[in-house]
Scaffold this active site. Structure first.
Site, PDB file in Angstrom:
ATOM      1  N   TYR A 173       0.870  -1.175   0.000  1.00 12.61           N
ATOM      2  CA  TYR A 173       0.000   0.000   0.000  1.00 12.61           C
ATOM      3  C   TYR A 173       0.907   1.224   0.000  1.00 12.61           C
ATOM      4  O   TYR A 173       1.876   1.296   0.744  1.00 12.61           O
ATOM      5  CB  TYR A 173      -0.892   0.006   1.249  1.00 12.61           C
ATOM      6  CG  TYR A 173      -1.784   1.221   1.347  1.00 12.61           C
ATOM      7  CD1 TYR A 173      -2.829   1.429   0.434  1.00 12.61           C
ATOM      8  CD2 TYR A 173      -1.593   2.169   2.352  1.00 12.61           C
ATOM      9  CE1 TYR A 173      -3.654   2.547   0.539  1.00 12.61           C
ATOM     10  CE2 TYR A 173      -2.426   3.287   2.458  1.00 12.61           C
ATOM     11  CZ  TYR A 173      -3.442   3.466   1.549  1.00 12.61           C
ATOM     12  OH  TYR A 173      -4.260   4.572   1.653  1.00 12.61           O
ATOM     13  N   ASP A 193       9.472   3.302  -0.426  1.00 12.02           N
ATOM     14  CA  ASP A 193       8.404   3.871   0.390  1.00 12.02           C
ATOM     15  C   ASP A 193       8.609   3.456   1.848  1.00 12.02           C
ATOM     16  O   ASP A 193       8.199   2.374   2.264  1.00 12.02           O
ATOM     17  CB  ASP A 193       7.037   3.411  -0.135  1.00 12.02           C
ATOM     18  CG  ASP A 193       5.881   3.975   0.690  1.00 12.02           C
ATOM     19  OD1 ASP A 193       6.145   4.661   1.699  1.00 12.02           O
ATOM     20  OD2 ASP A 193       4.725   3.721   0.317  1.00 12.02           O
ATOM     21  N   LYS A 242       4.400   9.067   9.017  1.00  5.40           N
ATOM     22  CA  LYS A 242       4.200   8.338  10.278  1.00  5.40           C
ATOM     23  C   LYS A 242       5.218   8.741  11.368  1.00  5.40           C
ATOM     24  O   LYS A 242       5.043   9.803  11.944  1.00  5.40           O
ATOM     25  CB  LYS A 242       4.154   6.841  10.013  1.00  5.40           C
ATOM     26  CG  LYS A 242       2.909   6.510   9.149  1.00  5.40           C
ATOM     27  CD  LYS A 242       2.574   5.056   8.935  1.00  5.40           C
ATOM     28  CE  LYS A 242       1.251   4.977   8.166  1.00  5.40           C
ATOM     29  NZ  LYS A 242       1.203   4.017   7.102  1.00  5.40           N
TER      30      LYS A 242
HETATM   31  C1  LIG Z   1       0.514   4.511   5.703  1.00  2.50           C
HETATM   32  C2  LIG Z   1       1.237   4.323   4.440  1.00  2.50           C
HETATM   33  C3  LIG Z   1       1.063   5.192   3.333  1.00  2.50           C
HETATM   34  C4  LIG Z   1       0.017   6.260   3.331  1.00  2.50           C
HETATM   35  O1  LIG Z   1       0.271   7.246   4.284  1.00  2.50           O
HETATM   36  P1  LIG Z   1      -0.944   8.205   4.748  1.00  2.50           P
HETATM   37  O2  LIG Z   1      -0.278   9.159   5.694  1.00  2.50           O
HETATM   38  O3  LIG Z   1      -1.952   7.326   5.375  1.00  2.50           O
HETATM   39  O4  LIG Z   1      -1.458   8.873   3.535  1.00  2.50           O
HETATM   40  C5  LIG Z   1       1.877   5.030   2.233  1.00  2.50           C
HETATM   41  N1  LIG Z   1       2.807   4.060   2.185  1.00  2.50           N
HETATM   42  C6  LIG Z   1       2.995   3.202   3.203  1.00  2.50           C
HETATM   43  C7  LIG Z   1       4.054   2.160   3.096  1.00  2.50           C
HETATM   44  C8  LIG Z   1       2.205   3.292   4.359  1.00  2.50           C
HETATM   45  O5  LIG Z   1       2.382   2.414   5.351  1.00  2.50           O
END
Ligand SMILES: *Cc1c(COP(=O)(O)O)cnc(C)c1O
Length: 422
Positions: A139, A234, A262
């Protein structure tokens, strides 16, 4: 709280502002949080839970860490947003570029989704190509190009994974199974010269925790370089979560672009993307790739993120947390086995997922072959015991530095009782 839940469902889609918070998959309704403290989350009815959701990753110091909340209030009284640069943004950029491999220049944004969307745009801008490659079960936020699943057949065009994503855009995203080296090679041999970037979670966390093989990581780096494509790592979940900096530092990766969010925001809406200077100099106002944000680099968010990162302080923060995570994951698996349950776990850094299947999965198909109904019973059983795991079998659990021997002990004892009846 039933009144509020009724109202929430009337006024907010599904009653929640992000689908992951819904208990739709497991039944029942979510609790309303009143406050958090260290490893505990308290609901509006005064029930206290040992929390392993931790806002889905940001709260690596636990809820309401004094250094973090004090930074928020100290900045808030001086104003919430200015529309001109602050020293805080420079300090954040300096800290991130020093800690994260390959991050020579960085741009702050407001979420992980924004970070990945922007990194994709940069990769397309600098390569002049349109196709991107991602991995099944990963994701990367809800950007159009990333809400795409594999079409049928090997190396087929992607199809939208959501209504509202144009087919024309989805076709540009190719999806390969995680850890599938041959599949990736096949995509590159067919489309290599059209691929702008491969985007990958260096450790998958959004199908539950799934570890990459060393060869898989090496293959991504090799094929992208050979084809003149970029590698977008990512690290939104893994950044400062699996180690200081992130998985790139832990594994010695050489990303072209990196996405963060995060943990670097400490609980505030923060994201960041960056990488090689040559690429980031293509971003407006220096270059032709446009990206902007009224609240990007927000001073309260920067103060909070900096306070959290400075409290973490460096690589020495991680070993005890990694150890606690492993003890917990191992303890849960052992408890399950004592009750004859097929259960396994993947764990790295301060991330782990329990899978109700015999052996730990390596890709999304294997994740999907775990016993979801049993996860649901586990989830509700633990919740009744006052322990909050994610309400989806496809999520990662996030121990924090505020968790301690007492919470580990309580979790394992509760699991023993729950496993006996599921
Ligand atoms: C949580 C997450 C996202 C999206 O981040 P948001 O702040 O929820 O938009 C993208 N990539 C990874 C790997 C994630 O865990």
């Amino acid at each position: 709280m039933e009144h509020y839940w009724e109202k929430a469902q009337q006024l907010i889609p599904g009653g929640v502002n992000s689908p992951v918070r819904s208990f739709k998959g497991v039944g029942g309704s979510p609790f309303f949080a009143r406050q958090g403290e260290g490893p505990y989350l308290e609901d509006e009815e005064g029930r206290r839970y040992i929390d392993y959701v931790m806002s889905y990753g940001p709260l690596i110091l636990g809820h309401a860490h004094p250094a973090v909340v004090n930074a928020a209030s100290a900045q808030a009284v001086k104003g919430l947003s200015y529309g001109v640069p602050t020293v805080l943004e420079v300090e954040m950029a300096e800290l991130l570029t020093q800690a994260v491999p390959g991050l020579e220049m960085v741009r702050m944004v407001n979420s992980g989704t924004e970070a990945t969307m922007s990194a994709i745009r940069v990769s397309r801008g600098v390569t002049g190509r349109s196709r991107i490659v991602k991995f099944a079960g990963s994701y990367h936020g809800h950007g159009d190009s990333l809400l795409v699943k594999a079409g049928s057949g090997a190396a087929a065009m992607g199809i939208p994974d959501s209504q509202g994503v144009p087919m024309a855009l989805a076709e540009l995203t190719l999806t390969v199974p995680y850890n599938d080296i041959e599949g990736l090679k096949a995509v590159f041999s067919r489309f290599g010269h059209e691929i702008a970037a491969v985007i990958s979670e260096p450790v998958a966390g959004n199908m539950g925790t799934v570890l990459p093989s060393e060869e898989f990581l090496a293959t991504i780096r090799h094929l992208t370089r050979q084809a003149g494509a970029l590698w977008i790592v990512d690290e939104v979940m893994t950044g400062f979560r699996v180690d200081w900096g992130g998985a790139s530092r832990l594994f010695g990766l050489e990303p072209d672009l990196v996405c963060l969010a995060k943990v670097i925001g400490g609980g505030m809406p923060v994201g960041a993307y960056g990488g090689k200077r040559d690429y980031m100099e293509q971003v407006a106002p220096l270059g032709p790739v446009y990206q902007a944000g009224t609240l990007s680099g927000n001073p309260v968010a920067m103060a909070v993120g900096l306070a959290q990162l400075r409290t973490i302080g460096g690589p020495q923060f991680y070993p005890p947390l990694v150890e606690r995570t492993r003890t917990l994951a191992t303890g849960l698996v052992e408890a399950g086995k004592r009750h004859g349950i097929a259960v396994s776990a993947n764990t790295i850094g301060a991330m782990f997922t329990l899978f109700f299947r015999e052996s730990a999965p390596h890709n999304f198909d294997e994740v999907n072959a775990s016993d979801r109904a049993r996860y649901t019973r586990f989830f509700h059983g633990m919740l009744e015991e006052g322990i909050f795991f994610p309400p989806s079998p496809f999520e990662t659990a996030f121990p924090s530095a505020a968790h301690n021997d007492e919470t580990t002990q309580a979790t394992l004892e509760a699991a023993e009782r729950v496993f006996a009846r599921i």
